[in-house]
Design a protein around this motif. Structure first.
Motif, mmCIF file in Angstrom:
data_model
loop_
_atom_site.group_PDB
_atom_site.id
_atom_site.type_symbol
_atom_site.label_atom_id
_atom_site.label_comp_id
_atom_site.label_asym_id
_atom_site.label_seq_id
_atom_site.Cartn_x
_atom_site.Cartn_y
_atom_site.Cartn_z
ATOM 1 N N ARG A 39 19.238 37.459 2.165
ATOM 2 C CA ARG A 39 19.957 37.372 0.884
ATOM 3 C C ARG A 39 21.021 38.469 0.783
ATOM 4 O O ARG A 39 20.773 39.627 1.144
ATOM 5 N N ILE A 40 22.200 38.092 0.214
ATOM 6 C CA ILE A 40 23.254 39.087 -0.016
ATOM 7 C C ILE A 40 23.821 39.035 -1.437
ATOM 8 O O ILE A 40 24.773 39.757 -1.747
ATOM 9 N N SER A 41 23.268 38.210 -2.310
ATOM 10 C CA SER A 41 23.710 38.198 -3.713
ATOM 11 C C SER A 41 22.630 37.565 -4.576
ATOM 12 O O SER A 41 21.681 36.964 -4.070
ATOM 13 N N HIS A 42 22.816 37.686 -5.895
ATOM 14 C CA HIS A 42 21.917 37.007 -6.832
ATOM 15 C C HIS A 42 22.335 35.561 -7.073
ATOM 16 O O HIS A 42 21.555 34.775 -7.616
ATOM 17 N N SER A 43 23.570 35.220 -6.706
ATOM 18 C CA SER A 43 24.073 33.876 -7.003
ATOM 19 C C SER A 43 23.730 32.879 -5.901
ATOM 20 O O SER A 43 24.335 31.807 -5.824
ATOM 21 N N GLY A 44 22.760 33.237 -5.059
ATOM 22 C CA GLY A 44 22.250 32.285 -4.080
ATOM 23 C C GLY A 44 22.902 32.336 -2.719
ATOM 24 O O GLY A 44 22.769 31.378 -1.940
ATOM 25 N N GLU A 45 23.592 33.409 -2.388
ATOM 26 C CA GLU A 45 24.246 33.505 -1.084
ATOM 27 C C GLU A 45 23.315 34.161 -0.069
ATOM 28 O O GLU A 45 22.754 35.229 -0.321
ATOM 29 N N PHE A 46 23.180 33.508 1.065
ATOM 30 C CA PHE A 46 22.358 33.998 2.172
ATOM 31 C C PHE A 46 23.143 33.841 3.473
ATOM 32 O O PHE A 46 24.017 32.965 3.584
ATOM 33 N N LEU A 47 22.806 34.629 4.456
ATOM 34 C CA LEU A 47 23.122 34.311 5.839
ATOM 35 C C LEU A 47 21.873 33.643 6.384
ATOM 36 O O LEU A 47 20.802 34.269 6.431
ATOM 37 N N HIS A 48 21.981 32.373 6.783
ATOM 38 C CA HIS A 48 20.745 31.669 7.121
ATOM 39 C C HIS A 48 20.948 30.625 8.216
ATOM 40 O O HIS A 48 22.077 30.186 8.518
ATOM 41 N N THR A 49 19.840 30.209 8.773
ATOM 42 C CA THR A 49 19.823 29.144 9.778
ATOM 43 C C THR A 49 20.335 27.835 9.168
ATOM 44 O O THR A 49 19.938 27.461 8.060
ATOM 45 N N ALA A 50 21.227 27.180 9.919
ATOM 46 C CA ALA A 50 21.703 25.855 9.496
ATOM 47 C C ALA A 50 21.844 24.998 10.746
ATOM 48 O O ALA A 50 22.956 24.712 11.221
ATOM 49 N N ASP A 51 20.714 24.569 11.287
ATOM 50 C CA ASP A 51 20.744 23.810 12.537
ATOM 51 C C ASP A 51 21.323 22.411 12.350
ATOM 52 O O ASP A 51 21.556 21.691 13.338
ATOM 53 N N TRP A 52 21.597 22.001 11.110
ATOM 54 C CA TRP A 52 22.220 20.713 10.824
ATOM 55 C C TRP A 52 23.749 20.800 10.796
ATOM 56 O O TRP A 52 24.436 19.781 10.773
ATOM 57 N N ASN A 53 24.269 22.025 10.789
ATOM 58 C CA ASN A 53 25.718 22.205 10.659
ATOM 59 C C ASN A 53 26.355 22.258 12.059
ATOM 60 O O ASN A 53 26.156 23.229 12.803
ATOM 61 N N TYR A 54 27.150 21.231 12.391
ATOM 62 C CA TYR A 54 27.764 21.153 13.713
ATOM 63 C C TYR A 54 29.222 21.620 13.694
ATOM 64 O O TYR A 54 29.962 21.415 14.657
ATOM 65 N N GLN A 55 29.601 22.286 12.599
ATOM 66 C CA GLN A 55 30.981 22.762 12.503
ATOM 67 C C GLN A 55 31.058 24.286 12.400
ATOM 68 O O GLN A 55 32.024 24.815 11.871
ATOM 69 N N LEU A 56 30.056 24.977 12.920
ATOM 70 C CA LEU A 56 30.098 26.441 12.937
ATOM 71 C C LEU A 56 31.306 26.884 13.752
ATOM 72 O O LEU A 56 31.541 26.406 14.862
ATOM 73 N N GLY A 57 32.070 27.817 13.190
ATOM 74 C CA GLY A 57 33.266 28.313 13.863
ATOM 75 C C GLY A 57 34.472 27.408 13.726
ATOM 76 O O GLY A 57 35.565 27.751 14.207
ATOM 77 N N GLU A 58 34.314 26.244 13.050
ATOM 78 C CA GLU A 58 35.409 25.275 12.942
ATOM 79 C C GLU A 58 35.825 24.980 11.504
ATOM 80 O O GLU A 58 37.008 24.807 11.215
ATOM 81 N N ALA A 59 34.859 24.914 10.593
ATOM 82 C CA ALA A 59 35.178 24.550 9.212
ATOM 83 C C ALA A 59 34.137 25.137 8.273
ATOM 84 O O ALA A 59 33.011 25.463 8.672
ATOM 85 N N ASN A 60 34.533 25.261 7.017
ATOM 86 C CA ASN A 60 33.615 25.768 5.993
ATOM 87 C C ASN A 60 33.031 24.574 5.249
ATOM 88 O O ASN A 60 33.740 23.861 4.522
ATOM 89 N N THR A 61 31.748 24.344 5.426
ATOM 90 C CA THR A 61 31.122 23.133 4.878
ATOM 91 C C THR A 61 29.853 23.426 4.076
ATOM 92 O O THR A 61 29.178 22.492 3.639
ATOM 93 N N SER A 62 29.510 24.680 3.880
ATOM 94 C CA SER A 62 28.264 25.012 3.185
ATOM 95 C C SER A 62 28.452 24.970 1.673
ATOM 96 O O SER A 62 29.563 24.750 1.178
#
Length: 420
Positions: free
Chosen positions: A323-346
């Motif tokens: 966790r890095i904020s109270h508004s729900g922001e995390f650095l987390h696993t997203a094994d469903w996201n196939y656009q890492l390094g290419e687009a912002n989709t979260s």
């Protein structure tokens, strides 16, 4: 021929001897010799405030010991607490010529206090004084207590770690409470307390803590007047370690994350940030801090008020989440996201691969800075531990004392005592 001398009368002999003795006495031990002797110095005199026999004394009254005709050599303060314990930890400071001593901190409410002081005159002769008095007891419902502290004792934290103290009651006399909370560090730093509401005080340094050092916190709150008739009832002390310097930077435009440790690049990752289709799905820019660490963690936007029948609704259980904020922001696993390094989709979080999120989870400490750039939504200072969003000048100016605290020196700006 034999000569015989006549014996002198005994009385006549005695009278002559007395005359000789009187003459000798007048020359050797008379007033002339006494006038050359050093006069005896006056004894040192001590006074103690509060005076002996006092009762119902305000616990935030300073103890003041004064000496005339000499210098103070020792002051001992013993407090018999209502619970039956004895506290002998009170410290104090002298003026330049050691003719006055003033206590550093406040007294426990409802305690019986004994102050014993000693002083010496110019000849080294000692005088002592004792004052015994009692302080006002706390009233139920008007006792300031600590609810929580952000730093665990003996823990190791990141260089951005704030000290957050939450109280159970509102604090009106913020300057006195700030002055009772002492932070000392092995390496020089300047910092201050800021208040977020009336129940939370946060200590932050002007710059990040220097790494690899010990920090001690002494919350000398017993006897501090939080507001009219409300007394602090406990002291608490603890220490923690500042570990290595680990700072992560994330560029929203490049979908890229870099981790530096002690000034050297350690690791780089492909990431995906918020898609920004709505404000709540926009990742915040600014200096964040790592706050909490989770495994097998439930992620859902129902915390943002999204219902299950909404097309945007989601629920996932992730392997690793930081966790890095109270508004729900995390650095987390997203094994469903196939656009890492290419687009912002979260939906606002920083998506990572399983292996990268695992590494970050295992290598991070609470209080590690995470700097995010490129979005049009700034992190609020009250969103999580967004305290580094304030400049150093603004942070110092918004403290109740208005002064920076040099953490390499004992003491604090201001005074916890009641103004007499």
């Amino acid at each position: 021929m034999t000569f015989r001398f006549p014996r002198r009368p005994a009385v006549a002999l005695g009278a002559a001897a007395a005359a000789v003795l009187m003459a000798a006495s007048a020359c050797s031990t008379g007033e002339g010799d006494l006038a050359n002797e050093e006069p005896t110095a006056d004894a040192a005199e001590l006074s103690i405030t509060p005076e002996d026999g006092g009762s119902e004394i305000r616990p935030d009254s300073p103890i003041v010991v004064s000496a005339s005709n000499g210098k103070i050599t020792d002051v001992q303060v013993e407090q018999q607490l209502p619970e039956g314990e004895t506290d002998k930890s009170m410290t104090g400071g002298y003026n330049d010529d050691k003719t006055e001593w003033v206590s550093d901190w406040t007294l426990h409410p409802g305690s019986d206090v004994t102050v014993t002081a000693a002083a010496e005159n110019s000849e080294g002769k000692t005088s002592e004084a004792i004052s015994e008095f009692s302080t006002v007891p706390p009233v139920e419902g008007q006792r300031l207590e600590i609810k929580s502290i952000s730093v665990e004792p003996d823990s190791t934290v990141g260089v951005g770690m704030p000290i957050i103290v939450d109280f159970d009651m509102p604090v009106e006399n913020k300057a006195q409470v700030e002055a009772a909370m002492e932070v000392t560090s092995e390496k020089p730093a300047k910092g201050a307390w800021n208040w977020f509401g009336d129940k939370q005080a946060v200590f932050r340094t002007e710059e990040y803590w220097e790494p690899y050092q010990k920090v001690d916190v002494n919350l000398n709150l017993a006897g501090v007047a939080a507001s009219e008739g409300v007394w602090g009832i406990e002291n608490r002390s603890f220490g923690f370690e500042v570990g290595r310097s680990q700072i992560s930077t994330i560029d929203e435009n490049k979908h890229h994350m870099t981790v530096e440790r002690d000034g050297e690049t350690l690791k780089e990752f492909d990431v995906s940030l918020g898609k920004a289709s709505q404000r709540k799905y926009t990742t915040t820019s600014g200096t964040h801090l790592t706050m909490a660490f989770h495994t097998d963690y439930r992620m859902s936007n129902d915390t943002l008020g999204v219902s299950e029948d909404d097309p945007e609704y989601y629920e996932e259980f992730v392997d690793y989440a930081v966790r890095i904020s109270h508004s729900g922001e995390f650095l987390h696993t997203a094994d469903w996201n196939y656009q890492l390094g290419e687009a912002n989709t979260s939906h606002g979080c920083i998506n990572m691969s399983v292996s990268d999120s695992k590494w970050f989870y295992e290598e991070s400490l609470r209080g590690d800075p995470v700097d995010i750039t490129g979005t049009d939504r700034p992190l609020e200072v009250t969103n999580g531990w967004g305290y580094w969003q304030r400049s150093a000048e603004e942070w110092i100016s918004q403290s109740a004392t208005g002064e920076a605290d040099d953490t390499s020196e004992p003491g604090t700006p201001g005074s916890p005592h009641h103004e007499q």
